[in-house]
Design a protein around this motif. Sequence first.
Motif, PDB file in Angstrom:
ATOM      1  N   SER A 139       0.833  -1.215   0.000  1.00 50.69           N
ATOM      2  CA  SER A 139       0.000   0.000   0.000  1.00 50.69           C
ATOM      3  C   SER A 139       0.858   1.252   0.000  1.00 50.69           C
ATOM      4  O   SER A 139       0.575   2.219  -0.730  1.00 50.69           O
ATOM      5  CB  SER A 139      -0.928  -0.002   1.216  1.00 50.69           C
ATOM      6  N   LEU A 140       1.926   1.256   0.783  1.00 53.51           N
ATOM      7  CA  LEU A 140       2.768   2.443   0.876  1.00 53.51           C
ATOM      8  C   LEU A 140       3.588   2.672  -0.383  1.00 53.51           C
ATOM      9  O   LEU A 140       4.134   3.763  -0.570  1.00 53.51           O
ATOM     10  CB  LEU A 140       3.690   2.342   2.097  1.00 53.51           C
ATOM     11  N   GLU A 141       3.701   1.669  -1.243  1.00 53.72           N
ATOM     12  CA  GLU A 141       4.338   1.879  -2.537  1.00 53.72           C
ATOM     13  C   GLU A 141       3.436   2.693  -3.467  1.00 53.72           C
ATOM     14  O   GLU A 141       3.905   3.285  -4.432  1.00 53.72           O
ATOM     15  CB  GLU A 141       4.678   0.533  -3.194  1.00 53.72           C
ATOM     16  N   ILE A 142       2.139   2.711  -3.163  1.00 52.78           N
ATOM     17  CA  ILE A 142       1.191   3.488  -3.971  1.00 52.78           C
ATOM     18  C   ILE A 142       1.186   4.945  -3.532  1.00 52.78           C
ATOM     19  O   ILE A 142       1.156   5.861  -4.351  1.00 52.78           O
ATOM     20  CB  ILE A 142      -0.227   2.898  -3.855  1.00 52.78           C
ATOM     21  N   GLY A 143       1.204   5.167  -2.220  1.00 52.30           N
ATOM     22  CA  GLY A 143       1.153   6.519  -1.690  1.00 52.30           C
ATOM     23  C   GLY A 143       0.952   6.490  -0.194  1.00 52.30           C
ATOM     24  O   GLY A 143       1.054   5.444   0.446  1.00 52.30           O
ATOM     25  N   PRO A 144       0.643   7.639   0.408  1.00 51.67           N
ATOM     26  CA  PRO A 144       0.383   7.674   1.851  1.00 51.67           C
ATOM     27  C   PRO A 144      -0.719   6.684   2.219  1.00 51.67           C
ATOM     28  O   PRO A 144      -1.727   6.574   1.506  1.00 51.67           O
ATOM     29  CB  PRO A 144      -0.066   9.121   2.086  1.00 51.67           C
ATOM     30  N   GLY A 145      -0.522   5.966   3.324  1.00 52.41           N
ATOM     31  CA  GLY A 145      -1.468   4.928   3.711  1.00 52.41           C
ATOM     32  C   GLY A 145      -2.144   5.206   5.043  1.00 52.41           C
ATOM     33  O   GLY A 145      -1.499   5.626   6.010  1.00 52.41           O
ATOM     34  N   HIS A 146      -3.443   4.961   5.087  1.00 49.08           N
ATOM     35  CA  HIS A 146      -4.256   5.194   6.288  1.00 49.08           C
ATOM     36  C   HIS A 146      -4.140   4.029   7.254  1.00 49.08           C
ATOM     37  O   HIS A 146      -4.284   2.868   6.861  1.00 49.08           O
ATOM     38  CB  HIS A 146      -5.718   5.380   5.869  1.00 49.08           C
ATOM     39  N   TYR A 147      -3.847   4.336   8.521  1.00 47.54           N
ATOM     40  CA  TYR A 147      -3.875   3.311   9.570  1.00 47.54           C
ATOM     41  C   TYR A 147      -5.328   2.868   9.736  1.00 47.54           C
ATOM     42  O   TYR A 147      -6.183   3.643  10.171  1.00 47.54           O
ATOM     43  CB  TYR A 147      -3.338   3.868  10.882  1.00 47.54           C
ATOM     44  N   THR A 148      -5.611   1.623   9.397  1.00 48.99           N
ATOM     45  CA  THR A 148      -6.994   1.176   9.274  1.00 48.99           C
ATOM     46  C   THR A 148      -7.794   1.250  10.564  1.00 48.99           C
ATOM     47  O   THR A 148      -9.018   1.309  10.509  1.00 48.99           O
ATOM     48  CB  THR A 148      -7.031  -0.261   8.732  1.00 48.99           C
ATOM     49  N   HIS A 149      -7.137   1.239  11.713  1.00 52.99           N
ATOM     50  CA  HIS A 149      -7.876   1.258  12.981  1.00 52.99           C
ATOM     51  C   HIS A 149      -8.103   2.677  13.494  1.00 52.99           C
ATOM     52  O   HIS A 149      -8.596   2.864  14.607  1.00 52.99           O
ATOM     53  CB  HIS A 149      -7.126   0.451  14.039  1.00 52.99           C
ATOM     54  N   THR A 150      -7.742   3.672  12.696  1.00 52.82           N
ATOM     55  CA  THR A 150      -7.911   5.060  13.144  1.00 52.82           C
ATOM     56  C   THR A 150      -9.080   5.714  12.418  1.00 52.82           C
ATOM     57  O   THR A 150      -9.687   5.135  11.517  1.00 52.82           O
ATOM     58  CB  THR A 150      -6.624   5.875  12.896  1.00 52.82           C
ATOM     59  N   ALA A 151      -9.382   6.946  12.812  1.00 48.38           N
ATOM     60  CA  ALA A 151     -10.522   7.676  12.243  1.00 48.38           C
ATOM     61  C   ALA A 151     -10.306   7.979  10.764  1.00 48.38           C
ATOM     62  O   ALA A 151      -9.187   7.863  10.241  1.00 48.38           O
ATOM     63  CB  ALA A 151     -10.734   8.974  13.019  1.00 48.38           C
ATOM     64  N   TYR A 152     -11.396   8.383  10.102  1.00 50.16           N
ATOM     65  CA  TYR A 152     -11.342   8.799   8.704  1.00 50.16           C
ATOM     66  C   TYR A 152     -11.456  10.326   8.629  1.00 50.16           C
ATOM     67  O   TYR A 152     -11.747  10.985   9.647  1.00 50.16           O
ATOM     68  CB  TYR A 152     -12.456   8.123   7.906  1.00 50.16           C
ATOM     69  N   PRO A 153     -11.221  10.924   7.473  1.00 48.33           N
ATOM     70  CA  PRO A 153     -11.240  12.385   7.357  1.00 48.33           C
ATOM     71  C   PRO A 153     -12.518  13.014   7.916  1.00 48.33           C
ATOM     72  O   PRO A 153     -13.618  12.567   7.627  1.00 48.33           O
ATOM     73  CB  PRO A 153     -11.140  12.619   5.840  1.00 48.33           C
ATOM     74  N   GLY A 154     -12.327  14.030   8.736  1.00 54.10           N
ATOM     75  CA  GLY A 154     -13.447  14.771   9.301  1.00 54.10           C
ATOM     76  C   GLY A 154     -14.044  14.171  10.552  1.00 54.10           C
ATOM     77  O   GLY A 154     -14.845  14.822  11.231  1.00 54.10           O
ATOM     78  N   GLU A 155     -13.682  12.947  10.880  1.00 56.05           N
ATOM     79  CA  GLU A 155     -14.272  12.287  12.044  1.00 56.05           C
ATOM     80  C   GLU A 155     -13.550  12.681  13.327  1.00 56.05           C
ATOM     81  O   GLU A 155     -12.365  13.032  13.318  1.00 56.05           O
ATOM     82  CB  GLU A 155     -14.213  10.763  11.877  1.00 56.05           C
ATOM     83  N   ALA A 156     -14.279  12.604  14.445  1.00 51.80           N
ATOM     84  CA  ALA A 156     -13.646  12.778  15.745  1.00 51.80           C
ATOM     85  C   ALA A 156     -12.693  11.611  15.970  1.00 51.80           C
ATOM     86  O   ALA A 156     -12.944  10.487  15.546  1.00 51.80           O
ATOM     87  CB  ALA A 156     -14.705  12.818  16.838  1.00 51.80           C
ATOM     88  N   GLY A 157     -11.589  11.895  16.629  1.00 51.95           N
ATOM     89  CA  GLY A 157     -10.572  10.872  16.835  1.00 51.95           C
ATOM     90  C   GLY A 157      -9.290  11.290  16.148  1.00 51.95           C
ATOM     91  O   GLY A 157      -8.981  12.486  16.049  1.00 51.95           O
ATOM     92  N   ASN A 158      -8.538  10.333  15.651  1.00 47.27           N
ATOM     93  CA  ASN A 158      -7.232  10.622  15.060  1.00 47.27           C
ATOM     94  C   ASN A 158      -7.128   9.968  13.686  1.00 47.27           C
ATOM     95  O   ASN A 158      -7.021   8.746  13.577  1.00 47.27           O
ATOM     96  CB  ASN A 158      -6.124  10.109  15.984  1.00 47.27           C
ATOM     97  N   PHE A 159      -7.206  10.765  12.643  1.00 46.34           N
ATOM     98  CA  PHE A 159      -7.040  10.293  11.275  1.00 46.34           C
ATOM     99  C   PHE A 159      -5.536  10.198  11.023  1.00 46.34           C
ATOM    100  O   PHE A 159      -4.858  11.207  10.821  1.00 46.34           O
ATOM    101  CB  PHE A 159      -7.724  11.267  10.314  1.00 46.34           C
ATOM    102  N   ALA A 160      -4.985   8.986  11.051  1.00 48.05           N
ATOM    103  CA  ALA A 160      -3.537   8.800  11.004  1.00 48.05           C
ATOM    104  C   ALA A 160      -3.096   8.218   9.664  1.00 48.05           C
ATOM    105  O   ALA A 160      -3.704   7.280   9.150  1.00 48.05           O
ATOM    106  CB  ALA A 160      -3.085   7.889  12.147  1.00 48.05           C
TER     107      ALA A 160
END
Length: 285
Positions: free
Chosen positions: A118-139
């Motif tokens: 996945s990281l060979e494609i581009g920045p990768g989202h930590y799947t157990h963290t929040a998504y854009p705009g959500e409360a929490g931590n979008f990592a």
Amino acid sequence: MPEPPTVRIPKDFLRPGPPRKDPVRTVVRTVGEVLITLGLVTLLFVVYEVYWTDLISAGKQRDATSALDNQWKTKTEDAQRQDHFTGLGEGDGFAKMYIPSFGADYHFTIVEGTTEDSLEIGPGHYTHTAYPGEAGNFAVAGHRVGKGAPFNDINLINSCDAIVVETQNNWFVYRALPRAEEKAGWAEGKGKEAQCKGVSVLGGPYKNLVGQQIVSPSEGLVVAPVPGSSTAPSAGEQAALMTLTTCHPRFSDKQRLIVHAVLVKQWAKDSTKPNWTPPELKETA
């Protein structure tokens, strides 16, 4: 008196023998040849790691961006302008990231997952963290050298610099939090700048949070809802954060460089203005 007998000396005897080997020269020559070979191998590795993998990742990033653009064009828009991130598979693109201070041409499609593929494609989202705009931590994690190196310069992100995330229905503007040395006197100092509107020294469970830090690879809590803490905040005090992680220093994975930002603004997309972009994208250096 009789003449003495003639003594014939073999011609080979008169020739100089092979030069005696100098053990010191032999060792120096051998070591030199080994070092040259190692240097060439290292150079080839650097060329592969820095340049060749960049070319490969650039192609994969273009494919991911094209696929996401097509998905946004064909996917039914939510009437409430809500984004839905269900059904994402490893390596699927779902958002775009811009850091205006890095220039108008800096943008990457964020993909799901932080595996090597996945990281060979581009920045990768930590799947157990929040998504854009959500409360929490979008990592989000990204390489710093090679494989596109999307996070090569994130150490240059200053407090209040914008990190803009685009989804199908919204634009989310995060801004980097104050660094440790800026926290004292923030409200009376840099916090007064127009660009810093919405950025403050956080309190409560976030009182120890800073805009940038360097940690060991084992510090997994930097992507927790409250970075650095295993305690989840109550719903009423939970902030909406974004965290970027990468290796530190360059060409090494001994440590991790972490950037923390807070959500300060959300712009809903207007289907009647498809070419509109938020003013924060103009904050280029």
